[in-house]
Motif scaffolding. Structure first.
Motif, mmCIF file in Angstrom:
data_model
loop_
_atom_site.group_PDB
_atom_site.id
_atom_site.type_symbol
_atom_site.label_atom_id
_atom_site.label_comp_id
_atom_site.label_asym_id
_atom_site.label_seq_id
_atom_site.Cartn_x
_atom_site.Cartn_y
_atom_site.Cartn_z
ATOM 1 N N PRO A 188 0.821 -1.212 0.000
ATOM 2 C CA PRO A 188 0.000 0.000 0.000
ATOM 3 C C PRO A 188 0.856 1.264 0.000
ATOM 4 C CG PRO A 188 -0.541 -1.474 1.848
ATOM 5 C CD PRO A 188 0.726 -1.947 1.251
ATOM 6 N N THR A 189 0.457 2.214 -0.828
ATOM 7 C CA THR A 189 1.181 3.475 -0.864
ATOM 8 C C THR A 189 0.352 4.563 -0.181
ATOM 9 O OG1 THR A 189 0.280 3.831 -3.061
ATOM 10 C CG2 THR A 189 2.533 3.060 -2.943
ATOM 11 N N VAL A 190 1.068 5.486 0.434
ATOM 12 C CA VAL A 190 0.413 6.544 1.184
ATOM 13 C C VAL A 190 1.098 7.867 0.846
ATOM 14 C CG1 VAL A 190 0.028 7.451 3.500
ATOM 15 C CG2 VAL A 190 -0.246 5.027 3.071
ATOM 16 N N GLU A 191 0.295 8.856 0.513
ATOM 17 C CA GLU A 191 0.857 10.179 0.250
ATOM 18 C C GLU A 191 0.571 11.075 1.445
ATOM 19 O OE1 GLU A 191 -0.262 12.164 -3.542
ATOM 20 O OE2 GLU A 191 -0.509 13.938 -2.298
ATOM 21 N N VAL A 192 1.610 11.645 2.014
ATOM 22 C CA VAL A 192 1.432 12.507 3.179
ATOM 23 C C VAL A 192 1.846 13.927 2.808
ATOM 24 C CG1 VAL A 192 2.048 12.900 5.588
ATOM 25 C CG2 VAL A 192 1.958 10.575 4.697
ATOM 26 N N THR A 193 0.964 14.882 3.055
ATOM 27 C CA THR A 193 1.298 16.278 2.815
ATOM 28 C C THR A 193 1.216 17.031 4.129
ATOM 29 O OG1 THR A 193 0.116 16.018 0.726
ATOM 30 C CG2 THR A 193 0.832 18.233 1.300
ATOM 31 N N LEU A 194 2.373 17.454 4.619
ATOM 32 C CA LEU A 194 2.375 18.288 5.822
ATOM 33 C C LEU A 194 2.061 19.710 5.402
ATOM 34 C CD1 LEU A 194 5.509 16.979 7.751
ATOM 35 C CD2 LEU A 194 3.137 16.277 7.960
ATOM 36 N N PRO A 195 1.456 20.498 6.299
ATOM 37 C CA PRO A 195 1.098 21.869 5.938
ATOM 38 C C PRO A 195 2.304 22.634 5.400
ATOM 39 C CG PRO A 195 0.230 21.309 8.094
ATOM 40 C CD PRO A 195 1.090 20.164 7.675
ATOM 41 N N GLY A 196 2.131 23.220 4.228
ATOM 42 C CA GLY A 196 3.195 24.036 3.657
ATOM 43 C C GLY A 196 4.349 23.278 3.041
ATOM 44 N N LYS A 197 4.207 21.957 2.948
ATOM 45 C CA LYS A 197 5.302 21.170 2.376
ATOM 46 C C LYS A 197 4.825 20.411 1.155
ATOM 47 C CE LYS A 197 8.459 20.590 6.141
ATOM 48 N NZ LYS A 197 8.657 19.720 7.271
ATOM 49 N N ASP A 198 5.784 19.918 0.380
ATOM 50 C CA ASP A 198 5.433 19.121 -0.787
ATOM 51 C C ASP A 198 4.979 17.739 -0.347
ATOM 52 O OD1 ASP A 198 5.936 21.023 -2.659
ATOM 53 O OD2 ASP A 198 8.039 20.488 -2.894
ATOM 54 N N PRO A 199 4.088 17.145 -1.145
ATOM 55 C CA PRO A 199 3.643 15.795 -0.784
ATOM 56 C C PRO A 199 4.769 14.768 -0.890
ATOM 57 C CG PRO A 199 2.678 16.515 -2.874
ATOM 58 C CD PRO A 199 3.412 17.674 -2.325
ATOM 59 N N VAL A 200 4.714 13.805 -0.018
ATOM 60 C CA VAL A 200 5.706 12.733 -0.013
ATOM 61 C C VAL A 200 4.968 11.409 -0.069
ATOM 62 C CG1 VAL A 200 7.577 11.665 1.281
ATOM 63 C CG2 VAL A 200 7.259 14.121 1.403
ATOM 64 N N VAL A 201 5.433 10.507 -0.921
ATOM 65 C CA VAL A 201 4.784 9.207 -1.028
ATOM 66 C C VAL A 201 5.646 8.129 -0.385
ATOM 67 C CG1 VAL A 201 3.907 7.451 -2.593
ATOM 68 C CG2 VAL A 201 3.618 9.833 -3.154
ATOM 69 N N PHE A 202 5.014 7.342 0.447
ATOM 70 C CA PHE A 202 5.707 6.219 1.067
ATOM 71 C C PHE A 202 5.155 4.916 0.510
ATOM 72 C CE2 PHE A 202 5.702 9.703 4.087
ATOM 73 C CZ PHE A 202 7.034 9.755 4.484
ATOM 74 N N GLY A 203 6.033 3.959 0.325
ATOM 75 C CA GLY A 203 5.607 2.661 -0.187
ATOM 76 C C GLY A 203 5.659 1.604 0.895
ATOM 77 N N PHE A 204 5.010 0.481 0.622
ATOM 78 C CA PHE A 204 4.955 -0.664 1.543
ATOM 79 C C PHE A 204 4.530 -0.234 2.947
ATOM 80 C CE2 PHE A 204 8.296 -1.609 -1.611
ATOM 81 C CZ PHE A 204 7.718 -2.712 -2.217
#
Lengths: 182, 131
Positions: B82-98
């Motif tokens: 499963p992949t998850v995209e996390v966007t912290l306020p004011g930051k670029d989105p980051v995608v994590f795998g597994f």
């Protein structure tokens, strides 16, 4: 996909991608006629005839991120393995109806699974989409409309722990009452 | 506790909760919230994205982190679901795998709460999807 709930979540995801704003999910079980049916109706962008012919082809997808599209293919495989079928009706601009029929008593029919969790995830994950769920068995019918539910919640987020537990219990109790998936 | 069977029962619970909690200052503008998007296409579901999503919802609520958890389609990293995209306020989105439960816990504890990156980011030239 191990359960019908998984399939439902998967096909609904197609509707969401088709920019649907209203998605209706209808389960109907009838042991007398030995039929288990799930129908997903959306008001998304729909598909043209050419697209429709390709829809259940595993090597076709409308995405550009990858080359395979297995959602409908897997549903079709499971339905056909249990003496059933999948029917898709779609009209561009109007929406799509996906109907999967299984033989209820067939050994290869996937079990229903934890449908309450799937419904909950859909509600949390897509707050702007209206969902109408209906589950029919010989024992009765259970219906849930997300607009009605959100109105009732009156701004209290459904991720709030007590509300979440109550909502899942509500779904579970009602589905148990009509013997859904048994 | 009585069984919850009708919408009235749900309303009762809601009212109990309403009187108990003061609504968090949920600034409705999403820029101030942590956004978590779970990839929920065929590949995600088959790899257990449902459990991951449930874990995120439960844990973020439990730890009272202002976040919205939503679903998204396939990001094209089916091998890493499963992949998850996390966007912290004011930051670029980051995608994590597994992202199983352990990884999810690490993401919440280290990245969301402390802002330090953790391993498992895919890929380097990622742009958020708009589908």
């Amino acid at each position: 996909m191990k359960t019908i709930s998984d399939h439902m979540l998967d096909i609904v995801q197609n509707s969401i991608r088709a920019h649907a704003t209203w998605i209706e999910v209808i389960f109907s079980e009838n042991k007398n006629c030995d039929i288990y049916q799930i129908k997903i109706i959306d008001n998304g962008c729909g598909m043209s005839k050419e697209l429709l012919n390709q829809a259940a082809n595993p090597f076709f997808t409308s995405r550009s991120t990858r080359k395979v599209g297995l959602g409908l293919s897997l549903l079709k495989q499971n339905a056909e393995a249990s003496q059933g079928s999948v029917k898709i009706v779609s009209e561009p601009g109007k929406g799509t109806v996906v109907q999967a029929i299984f033989q209820h008593s067939h050994l290869d029919r996937p079990p229903l699974g934890d449908i309450w969790n799937v419904i909950y995830l859909l509600l949390v994950g897509n707050p702007t989409i209206r969902f109408s769920f209906r589950y029919q068995t010989e024992k009765g019918t259970f219906e849930l409309d997300s607009t009605e539910l959100l109105k009732l919640m009156d701004g209290i987020p459904i991720v709030q722990q007590e509300v979440k537990n109550a909502l899942i219990e509500y779904l579970k109790n009602n589905l148990k009452e009509i013997e859904a998936g048994i | 506790m009585t069984k919850i069977k009708t919408l009235d029962d749900l309303r009762r619970i809601k009212n109990e909760v309403q009187s108990k909690i003061k609504l968090r200052e949920n600034s409705s503008s999403p820029e101030h919230l942590v956004q978590v998007k779970i990839g929920m296409a065929t590949c995600g579901i088959a790899s257990g994205a449902r459990e991951t999503m449930k874990y995120f919802i439960d844990e973020l609520e439990l730890q009272a982190i202002d976040a919205v958890v939503t679903q998204t389609g396939c990001m094209g990293f089916c091998y890493a679901e499963p992949t998850v995209e996390v966007t912290l306020p004011g930051k670029d989105p980051v995608v994590f795998g597994f992202v199983g439960k352990d990884k999810a816990r690490e993401i919440i504890d280290v990245y969301i709460k402390r802002g330090e990156l953790v391993d498992g980011i895919i890929p380097l030239s990622f742009k958020t999807i708009h589908d």
